[in-house]
Design an enzyme around this catalytic site. Structure first.
Site, PDB file in Angstrom:
ATOM      1  N   TRP A 168       0.931  -1.128   0.139  1.00 21.20           N
ATOM      2  CA  TRP A 168      -0.153  -0.120  -0.008  1.00 21.20           C
ATOM      3  C   TRP A 168       0.844   1.214  -0.204  1.00 21.20           C
ATOM      4  CZ3 TRP A 168       1.578   2.754   4.180  1.00 21.20           C
ATOM      5  CH2 TRP A 168       2.064   2.069   5.245  1.00 21.20           C
ATOM      6  N   ARG A 177       6.506  -0.594 -11.645  1.00 25.04           N
ATOM      7  CA  ARG A 177       7.956  -1.390 -11.544  1.00 25.04           C
ATOM      8  C   ARG A 177       7.855  -2.817 -11.875  1.00 25.04           C
ATOM      9  NH1 ARG A 177      11.465  -0.059  -6.206  1.00 25.04           N
ATOM     10  NH2 ARG A 177      10.622  -1.937  -5.444  1.00 25.04           N
ATOM     11  N   LYS A 192      -2.209  -8.192  -8.048  1.00 23.64           N
ATOM     12  CA  LYS A 192      -3.011  -8.303  -6.726  1.00 23.64           C
ATOM     13  C   LYS A 192      -2.364  -6.860  -6.008  1.00 23.64           C
ATOM     14  CE  LYS A 192      -2.835  -9.229  -2.658  1.00 23.64           C
ATOM     15  NZ  LYS A 192      -3.581  -8.229  -2.143  1.00 23.64           N
ATOM     16  N   ALA A 194      -2.847  -4.038  -2.926  1.00 24.51           N
ATOM     17  CA  ALA A 194      -2.930  -4.080  -1.568  1.00 24.51           C
ATOM     18  C   ALA A 194      -4.452  -3.815  -1.407  1.00 24.51           C
ATOM     19  CB  ALA A 194      -2.085  -3.135  -0.703  1.00 24.51           C
ATOM     20  N   GLY A 246       6.839  -6.399  -0.427  1.00 26.99           N
ATOM     21  CA  GLY A 246       6.039  -6.207   0.808  1.00 26.99           C
ATOM     22  C   GLY A 246       6.749  -6.411   1.955  1.00 26.99           C
ATOM     23  N   SER A 247       6.291  -6.961   3.036  1.00 23.81           N
ATOM     24  CA  SER A 247       7.031  -7.141   4.276  1.00 23.81           C
ATOM     25  C   SER A 247       7.648  -8.395   4.142  1.00 23.81           C
ATOM     26  CB  SER A 247       6.030  -7.399   5.262  1.00 23.81           C
ATOM     27  OG  SER A 247       5.164  -8.367   5.250  1.00 23.81           O
ATOM     28  N   GLU A 268      11.020  -8.244  -3.025  1.00 20.37           N
ATOM     29  CA  GLU A 268      11.298  -6.697  -2.609  1.00 20.37           C
ATOM     30  C   GLU A 268      10.970  -6.481  -1.243  1.00 20.37           C
ATOM     31  OE1 GLU A 268      13.460  -4.737  -4.236  1.00 20.37           O
ATOM     32  OE2 GLU A 268      13.602  -5.573  -6.073  1.00 20.37           O
ATOM     33  N   CYS A 302      10.063   1.757   2.198  1.00 20.13           N
ATOM     34  CA  CYS A 302      11.147   0.716   2.481  1.00 20.13           C
ATOM     35  C   CYS A 302      12.467   1.050   2.785  1.00 20.13           C
ATOM     36  CB  CYS A 302      11.196  -0.398   1.328  1.00 20.13           C
ATOM     37  SG  CYS A 302      11.122   0.168  -0.126  1.00 20.13           S
TER      38      CYS A 302
HETATM   39  P1  NAD Z   1       2.640  -6.774   3.433  1.00 16.45           P
HETATM   40  O1  NAD Z   1       3.580  -7.649   3.242  1.00 16.45           O
HETATM   41  O2  NAD Z   1       1.847  -6.823   4.668  1.00 16.45           O
HETATM   42  O3  NAD Z   1       1.538  -6.743   2.136  1.00 16.45           O
HETATM   43  C1  NAD Z   1       2.149  -6.813   0.872  1.00 16.45           C
HETATM   44  C2  NAD Z   1       1.126  -7.325   0.018  1.00 16.45           C
HETATM   45  O4  NAD Z   1       0.935  -8.709   0.087  1.00 16.45           O
HETATM   46  C3  NAD Z   1      -0.261  -6.802  -0.218  1.00 16.45           C
HETATM   47  O5  NAD Z   1      -0.830  -6.707  -1.264  1.00 16.45           O
HETATM   48  C4  NAD Z   1      -1.091  -7.813   0.773  1.00 16.45           C
HETATM   49  O6  NAD Z   1      -2.279  -7.972   0.852  1.00 16.45           O
HETATM   50  C5  NAD Z   1      -0.564  -8.974   0.148  1.00 16.45           C
HETATM   51  N1  NAD Z   1      -0.226 -10.286   1.313  1.00 16.45           N
HETATM   52  C6  NAD Z   1      -0.254 -10.264   2.578  1.00 16.45           C
HETATM   53  N2  NAD Z   1      -0.146 -11.508   3.054  1.00 16.45           N
HETATM   54  C7  NAD Z   1      -0.376 -12.295   1.999  1.00 16.45           C
HETATM   55  C8  NAD Z   1      -0.368 -13.602   1.748  1.00 16.45           C
HETATM   56  N3  NAD Z   1      -0.204 -14.658   2.803  1.00 16.45           N
HETATM   57  N4  NAD Z   1      -0.224 -14.306   0.534  1.00 16.45           N
HETATM   58  C9  NAD Z   1      -0.207 -13.204  -0.449  1.00 16.45           C
HETATM   59  N5  NAD Z   1      -0.157 -12.052  -0.626  1.00 16.45           N
HETATM   60  C10 NAD Z   1      -0.251 -11.569   0.749  1.00 16.45           C
HETATM   61  O7  NAD Z   1       3.287  -5.361   3.326  1.00 16.45           O
HETATM   62  P2  NAD Z   1       2.497  -3.775   3.314  1.00 16.45           P
HETATM   63  O8  NAD Z   1       2.173  -3.643   4.934  1.00 16.45           O
HETATM   64  O9  NAD Z   1       1.522  -3.623   2.348  1.00 16.45           O
HETATM   65  O10 NAD Z   1       3.901  -2.924   2.839  1.00 16.45           O
HETATM   66  C11 NAD Z   1       4.870  -2.745   3.738  1.00 16.45           C
HETATM   67  C12 NAD Z   1       6.015  -3.390   3.740  1.00 16.45           C
HETATM   68  O11 NAD Z   1       6.443  -3.395   2.226  1.00 16.45           O
HETATM   69  C13 NAD Z   1       7.072  -2.832   4.333  1.00 16.45           C
HETATM   70  O12 NAD Z   1       7.749  -3.882   4.901  1.00 16.45           O
HETATM   71  C14 NAD Z   1       8.029  -2.238   3.367  1.00 16.45           C
HETATM   72  O13 NAD Z   1       9.403  -2.252   3.817  1.00 16.45           O
HETATM   73  C15 NAD Z   1       7.834  -3.154   2.032  1.00 16.45           C
HETATM   74  N6  NAD Z   1       8.194  -2.613   1.105  1.00 16.45           N
HETATM   75  C16 NAD Z   1       9.476  -2.905   0.302  1.00 16.45           C
HETATM   76  C17 NAD Z   1       9.872  -2.147  -0.815  1.00 16.45           C
HETATM   77  C18 NAD Z   1      10.882  -2.832  -1.632  1.00 16.45           C
HETATM   78  O14 NAD Z   1      11.189  -2.399  -2.662  1.00 16.45           O
HETATM   79  N7  NAD Z   1      11.959  -3.435  -1.093  1.00 16.45           N
HETATM   80  C19 NAD Z   1       8.883  -1.344  -1.486  1.00 16.45           C
HETATM   81  C20 NAD Z   1       7.785  -0.833  -0.635  1.00 16.45           C
HETATM   82  C21 NAD Z   1       7.316  -1.532   0.258  1.00 16.45           C
END
Ligand code: NAD
Length: 494
Positions: A168, A177, A192, A194, A246-247, A268, A302
């Site tokens: 998100w 990207r 998919k 957020a 994501g995380s 990432e 991030c």
């Molecule tokens: P998140 O990991 O909670 O969610 C990311 C995505 O994964 C969302 O679309 C979410 O709905 C989906 N998701 C969650 N659980 C899942 C599962 N079990 N199976 C499949 N999909 C699932 O992360 P967030 O809170 O949306 O974003 C913040 C995180 O993203 C931070 O840790 C940040 O550092 C990271 N981030 C990294 C980069 C990078 O390029 N390294 C860039 C932006 C954000």
């Protein structure tokens, strides 16, 4: 919605005008906008009001998305690189012309201040321009083997149906990207986004349709429960690739899921960026640059400067100047003209930041600025400066907010050691007026990226990604397209 190709007039379209037009709120499968099994509200985090209700996908829509992306895959892989390049170029032009509308949607559903959202929309469009240029430059190789008994031909083929999962915090840029290189390489996709920020993704998919992307190439789903839905997809033999941002926590789960069918993964993940400020740093450069590194997106990046290590010789002056700069941020609704620090995506995310600060204070952190959770509606948290000891628990977490914990160190070796004391390795920031010293520290940083005397180095033309538990693979640069290509070697007797 706005199916016309928008011209410069769109720069003046206000959110209110925009709201009069229907926004895309549905799933996109095989070139059709469709409803799913229910609706999910999307909130304005600055006041908790509902902006829109979007469609949720059930099993059938997820299956249909795979069918569509699989059916389109062969022909798309064979399409002319120039054709794909021109779609991306058109998408870049549309996105540039519609910057203000996209920025407004980002700001509304994510909460970030409009200048941050405009910056993101520009950055996001640049991925389309870069990959339009990359689409026609895929490298290959033809050479004589060392023994002379054959020729070695190396070529790169599209890897095929790719699942793209985005967070998100950058709802536009994290999507482009991935879509950019996938289109350039000739892969079909299921995006998919957020659940907190689907409207921006829906806008971008609509824009790709207007740019001429053939049906089935890009599909958008928003499953009711991401975990089981994505797991099922990763076990479908037609799915070939997973690109996730994501995380680290969710990334680990997905790597395990992908292992069952040995699916290629690009990850990432989270960061816990370190900053090393040497005692010869020029504070006139360091303060504004570090403020960008810390406060872009209100710290929800991030790449956000998360742990700041400053050498004792300039620590006092640095803390005073940094505190002054941090206290100048104006908190408010993202779309208000005076706002420089918007809302967080949700109350839940805001509360995580507040809890980390409270724990840090309980462990002895000294508050220089901020540090108090505001009362009232809206997911707000103020710019905060903390001076902490090197063992404060806040240093172990990705804060993802406008909180700057500062630690004082003595020798360069100590600063480097403290900086690398994390499981993450996305980006480091180094400040020094001595280039040799800065390069020495940069080389010692355990991270995929290092910024020297600069607060933002993200660039579609550069490889973005981390080491350690910050991820696998690189996005952007010359590497980005290779996340969507697989190498084939052909040996020929001659
Ligand atoms: P998140 O990991 O909670 O969610 C990311 C995505 O994964 C969302 O679309 C979410 O709905 C989906 N998701 C969650 N659980 C899942 C599962 N079990 N199976 C499949 N999909 C699932 O992360 P967030 O809170 O949306 O974003 C913040 C995180 O993203 C931070 O840790 C940040 O550092 C990271 N981030 C990294 C980069 C990078 O390029 N390294 C860039 C932006 C954000």
């Amino acid at each position: 919605m706005h199916h016309s190709t928008s011209g410069p007039a769109n720069f003046t379209v206000s959110w209110a005008q925009r709201m009069l037009e229907p926004m895309r709120t549905q799933l996109y499968i095989n070139g059709q906008w469709i409803d799913g099994i229910g609706k999910l509200p999307v909130y304005d985090p600055s006041d908790g009001s509902v902006i829109a209700e979007v469609s949720i996908a059930g099993d059938k829509q997820c299956d249909d998305a795979i069918d569509a992306a699989d059916a389109a895959a062969k022909e798309w892989a064979k399409s002319a690189p120039r054709f794909r390049s021109e779609i991306l170029r058109k998408a870049f032009e549309l996105m540039t012309a519609e910057n203000e509308a996209i920025a407004t949607i980002i700001s509304r559903e994510n909460g970030k201040a409009l200048p941050d959202a405009r910056g993101e929309a520009t950055y996001a469009a640049e991925f389309f321009r870069w990959f339009a240029e990359e689409a026609v430059r895929t490298p290959g190789d033809f050479r004589k083997s060392p023994s002379g008994d054959k020729r070695i031909l190396v070529t790169h083929e599209p890897i095929g149906l790719s699942i793209l999962i985005t967070p998100w915090n950058f709802p536009a840029a994290m999507a482009t990207r991935k879509i950019g290189p996938a289109v350039a390489a000739g892969c079909t996709m299921i995006l998919k986004p957020a659940g907190e920020t689907p409207l921006t993704a829906m806008y971008i998919v609509d824009l790709m349709e207007r740019a001429g992307l053939p049906k089935g190439v890009l599909n958008l789903i928003l499953p009711e429960k991401s975990g089981p839905a994505i797991s099922k997809m990763l076990h479908d033999p037609r799915v070939k690739n997973l690109s996730f941002t994501g995380s680290t926590e969710v990334g680990r789960v997905l790597i395990k899921e992908a292992a069952d069918r040995v699916i290629r993964c690009s990850m990432e993940l989270g960061g816990n960026a370190q900053v090393v400020i040497h005692d010869d740093a020029d504070l006139a450069v360091t303060i504004p640059q570090l403020s960008l590194a810390k406060m872009r997106n209100g710290g929800a990046a991030c790449t956000s400067a998360n742990r700041i290590f400053v050498q004792r010789g300039i620590a006092k002056e640095f803390i005073a100047q940094m505190s002054k700069t941090m206290s100048s941020f104006v908190m408010g609704r993202g779309t208000d003209a005076t706002t420089t620090l918007g809302a967080y995506v949700s109350i839940k995310e805001r509360n995580k930041i507040a809890d980390l600060v409270d724990q840090a204070i309980a462990a002895g952190a000294k508050v220089e600025v901020g540090g108090v959770k505001p009362e009232g509606v809206g997911a707000f948290y103020p710019a905060t400066v903390l001076v902490v000891e090197k063992d404060n628990p806040i240093l172990l977490h990705e804060i993802f907010g406008p909180v700057a914990p500062i630690v004082i160190f003595d020798t360069d070796e100590e600063g480097i050691k403290l900086a690398n004391n994390t499981e993450f390795g996305l980006i480091s920031y180094v400040f020094s007026s001595d280039l040799t010293r800065a390069l020495r520290t940069a080389e010692a940083m355990e991270s995929g990226m290092v910024a020297i005397n600069k607060g933002i180095i993200s660039d579609p033309a550069a490889p973005f990604g981390g080491v350690k538990q910050s991820g696998l693979g690189r996005e952007g640069g010359f590497d980005g397209i290779h996340e969507f290509l697989q190498t084939k070697y052909i040996g020929v007797e001659i």
